[in-house]
Design a protein around this motif. Structure first.
Motif, PDB file in Angstrom:
ATOM      1  N   ASP A  82      17.427 -14.483  56.275  1.00 51.34           N
ATOM      2  CA  ASP A  82      16.230 -14.507  55.425  1.00 51.34           C
ATOM      3  C   ASP A  82      16.533 -14.814  53.961  1.00 51.34           C
ATOM      4  N   TYR A  83      17.726 -14.464  53.474  1.00 51.51           N
ATOM      5  CA  TYR A  83      17.998 -14.551  52.036  1.00 51.51           C
ATOM      6  C   TYR A  83      19.144 -15.477  51.641  1.00 51.51           C
ATOM      7  N   ARG A  84      19.819 -16.086  52.582  1.00 51.77           N
ATOM      8  CA  ARG A  84      20.979 -16.912  52.217  1.00 51.77           C
ATOM      9  C   ARG A  84      20.594 -18.125  51.378  1.00 51.77           C
ATOM     10  N   GLU A  85      19.422 -18.680  51.620  1.00 52.80           N
ATOM     11  CA  GLU A  85      18.976 -19.837  50.831  1.00 52.80           C
ATOM     12  C   GLU A  85      18.547 -19.432  49.431  1.00 52.80           C
ATOM     13  N   LYS A  86      18.411 -18.136  49.185  1.00 47.12           N
ATOM     14  CA  LYS A  86      17.979 -17.630  47.879  1.00 47.12           C
ATOM     15  C   LYS A  86      19.154 -17.109  47.055  1.00 47.12           C
ATOM     16  N   GLY A  87      20.376 -17.249  47.584  1.00 47.05           N
ATOM     17  CA  GLY A  87      21.544 -16.845  46.810  1.00 47.05           C
ATOM     18  C   GLY A  87      22.283 -15.630  47.342  1.00 47.05           C
ATOM     19  N   PHE A  88      22.006 -15.239  48.585  1.00 43.70           N
ATOM     20  CA  PHE A  88      22.682 -14.090  49.186  1.00 43.70           C
ATOM     21  C   PHE A  88      23.748 -14.566  50.153  1.00 43.70           C
ATOM     22  N   ASP A  89      24.872 -13.865  50.189  1.00 46.68           N
ATOM     23  CA  ASP A  89      25.928 -14.201  51.134  1.00 46.68           C
ATOM     24  C   ASP A  89      26.644 -12.922  51.555  1.00 46.68           C
ATOM     25  N   ILE A  90      27.512 -13.055  52.520  1.00 45.90           N
ATOM     26  CA  ILE A  90      28.259 -11.914  53.060  1.00 45.90           C
ATOM     27  C   ILE A  90      29.712 -12.330  53.239  1.00 45.90           C
ATOM     28  N   ILE A  91      30.603 -11.421  52.957  1.00 40.92           N
ATOM     29  CA  ILE A  91      32.000 -11.546  53.370  1.00 40.92           C
ATOM     30  C   ILE A  91      32.224 -10.423  54.374  1.00 40.92           C
ATOM     31  N   GLY A  92      32.485 -10.782  55.616  1.00 40.28           N
ATOM     32  CA  GLY A  92      32.795  -9.799  56.638  1.00 40.28           C
ATOM     33  C   GLY A  92      34.285  -9.506  56.627  1.00 40.28           C
ATOM     34  N   ILE A  93      34.632  -8.239  56.675  1.00 42.47           N
ATOM     35  CA  ILE A  93      36.030  -7.843  56.766  1.00 42.47           C
ATOM     36  C   ILE A  93      36.168  -7.042  58.053  1.00 42.47           C
ATOM     37  N   SER A  94      36.680  -7.703  59.083  1.00 38.75           N
ATOM     38  CA  SER A  94      36.799  -7.084  60.396  1.00 38.75           C
ATOM     39  C   SER A  94      38.037  -6.202  60.462  1.00 38.75           C
ATOM     40  N   LEU A  95      37.849  -4.993  60.958  1.00 41.56           N
ATOM     41  CA  LEU A  95      38.974  -4.091  61.171  1.00 41.56           C
ATOM     42  C   LEU A  95      39.382  -4.062  62.640  1.00 41.56           C
ATOM     43  N   ASP A  96      39.006  -5.117  63.359  1.00 43.82           N
ATOM     44  CA  ASP A  96      39.448  -5.266  64.743  1.00 43.82           C
ATOM     45  C   ASP A  96      40.952  -5.467  64.785  1.00 43.82           C
ATOM     46  N   GLY A 112      26.968 -16.359  60.840  1.00 42.45           N
ATOM     47  CA  GLY A 112      27.198 -17.538  60.023  1.00 42.45           C
ATOM     48  C   GLY A 112      28.014 -17.340  58.763  1.00 42.45           C
ATOM     49  N   TRP A 113      28.384 -16.115  58.451  1.00 43.18           N
ATOM     50  CA  TRP A 113      29.129 -15.891  57.222  1.00 43.18           C
ATOM     51  C   TRP A 113      30.618 -15.799  57.532  1.00 43.18           C
ATOM     52  N   ARG A 114      31.411 -15.935  56.488  1.00 41.61           N
ATOM     53  CA  ARG A 114      32.860 -15.956  56.652  1.00 41.61           C
ATOM     54  C   ARG A 114      33.404 -14.563  56.938  1.00 41.61           C
ATOM     55  N   GLN A 115      34.491 -14.533  57.695  1.00 40.29           N
ATOM     56  CA  GLN A 115      35.099 -13.287  58.134  1.00 40.29           C
ATOM     57  C   GLN A 115      36.586 -13.280  57.788  1.00 40.29           C
ATOM     58  N   ILE A 116      37.035 -12.111  57.378  1.00 43.85           N
ATOM     59  CA  ILE A 116      38.466 -11.879  57.144  1.00 43.85           C
ATOM     60  C   ILE A 116      38.961 -10.959  58.258  1.00 43.85           C
ATOM     61  N   HIS A 117      40.121 -11.279  58.795  1.00 49.35           N
ATOM     62  CA  HIS A 117      40.746 -10.419  59.800  1.00 49.35           C
ATOM     63  C   HIS A 117      42.206 -10.252  59.423  1.00 49.35           C
ATOM     64  N   GLU A 118      42.584  -9.021  59.107  1.00 47.62           N
ATOM     65  CA  GLU A 118      43.962  -8.756  58.687  1.00 47.62           C
ATOM     66  C   GLU A 118      44.641  -7.725  59.576  1.00 47.62           C
ATOM     67  N   GLY A 119      44.162  -7.548  60.786  1.00 51.44           N
ATOM     68  CA  GLY A 119      44.866  -6.677  61.722  1.00 51.44           C
ATOM     69  C   GLY A 119      44.492  -5.215  61.675  1.00 51.44           C
ATOM     70  N   GLY A 120      43.235  -4.907  61.808  1.00 51.33           N
ATOM     71  CA  GLY A 120      42.803  -3.523  61.961  1.00 51.33           C
ATOM     72  C   GLY A 120      42.836  -2.718  60.679  1.00 51.33           C
ATOM     73  N   TRP A 121      43.148  -1.426  60.832  1.00 56.82           N
ATOM     74  CA  TRP A 121      43.105  -0.490  59.717  1.00 56.82           C
ATOM     75  C   TRP A 121      44.185  -0.781  58.678  1.00 56.82           C
ATOM     76  N   GLN A 122      45.117  -1.670  58.987  1.00 60.14           N
ATOM     77  CA  GLN A 122      46.145  -2.034  58.013  1.00 60.14           C
ATOM     78  C   GLN A 122      45.669  -3.133  57.071  1.00 60.14           C
ATOM     79  N   SER A 123      44.410  -3.523  57.174  1.00 60.82           N
ATOM     80  CA  SER A 123      43.832  -4.565  56.328  1.00 60.82           C
ATOM     81  C   SER A 123      44.091  -4.267  54.847  1.00 60.82           C
ATOM     82  N   LYS A 124      44.647  -5.240  54.149  1.00 63.85           N
ATOM     83  CA  LYS A 124      44.890  -5.069  52.713  1.00 63.85           C
ATOM     84  C   LYS A 124      43.579  -4.887  51.965  1.00 63.85           C
ATOM     85  N   VAL A 125      42.572  -5.664  52.354  1.00 65.58           N
ATOM     86  CA  VAL A 125      41.274  -5.551  51.678  1.00 65.58           C
ATOM     87  C   VAL A 125      40.641  -4.196  51.990  1.00 65.58           C
TER      88      VAL A 125
END
Length: 171
Positions: A82-96, A112-125
């Motif tokens: 609903d809001y991505r065309e108005k300037g909203f975005d998401i960075i997903g950080i998966s702890l999988d 549709g948004w970008r995802q970071i995966h750094e290996g579970g609970w050891q994620s630097k982010v």
């Protein structure tokens, strides 16, 4: 067992961890600047919070195995659409732990948004943001300040809409 200075090493480590946690929480308070990071998304492309300057964006820490995360995902997806065309975005950080499980879920749910995966609970982010439970979210305004944490449901949409309607430079 005491260390060479007469202090239990475990107690010393616990104290050091507590002090670090206090500093991290201070950095993550409402109104503070976003804690900057750079990483690679699951496609291997560089991604950074600085890429999102001037946008309202959500840092969404989650995992495919997390029932509350999956329960909230339809709402997050709707707000994004609903809001991505108005300037909203998401960075997903998966702890999988499993990149394959994440890839299957992303394809199945058409996220549709970008995802970071750094290996579970050891994620630097994840560690940078002191994430110890999920879902965990941080909503960032156009000026790059943390404005809300852990919003769900209608609260997320109301906050995104309000931040998008703010005049540039507004508090």
């Amino acid at each position: 067992v005491l260390g060479s200075e007469g202090v239990n090493p475990q107690a010393r480590q616990m104290a050091a961890d507590n002090l670090a946690s206090i500093e991290t929480r201070r950095k993550l308070r409402i109104g503070a600047p976003v804690v900057e990071f750079s990483a690679e998304d699951i496609a291997g492309r560089p991604i950074s919070t600085s890429d999102y300057r001037g946008k309202v964006f959500l840092l969404d820490f989650w995992a495919t195995w997390c029932a509350p995360c999956r329960d909230e995902m339809p709402n997050v997806k709707r707000v994004y659409n609903d809001y991505r065309e108005k300037g909203f975005d998401i960075i997903g950080i998966s702890l999988d732990n499993s990149r394959d499980a994440l890839a299957r879920y992303l394809e199945q749910e058409h996220l549709g948004w970008r995802q970071i995966h750094e290996g579970g609970w050891q994620s630097k982010v994840g560690r940078l943001y002191a994430v110890n439970a999920i879902p965990a979210t941080f909503l960032i305004d156009r000026q790059g300040r943390i404005r809300h944490k852990n919003l769900r449901g209608a609260e997320l949409e109301r906050a995104v809409r309000a931040l998008l309607e703010e005049k540039p430079g507004a508090p």
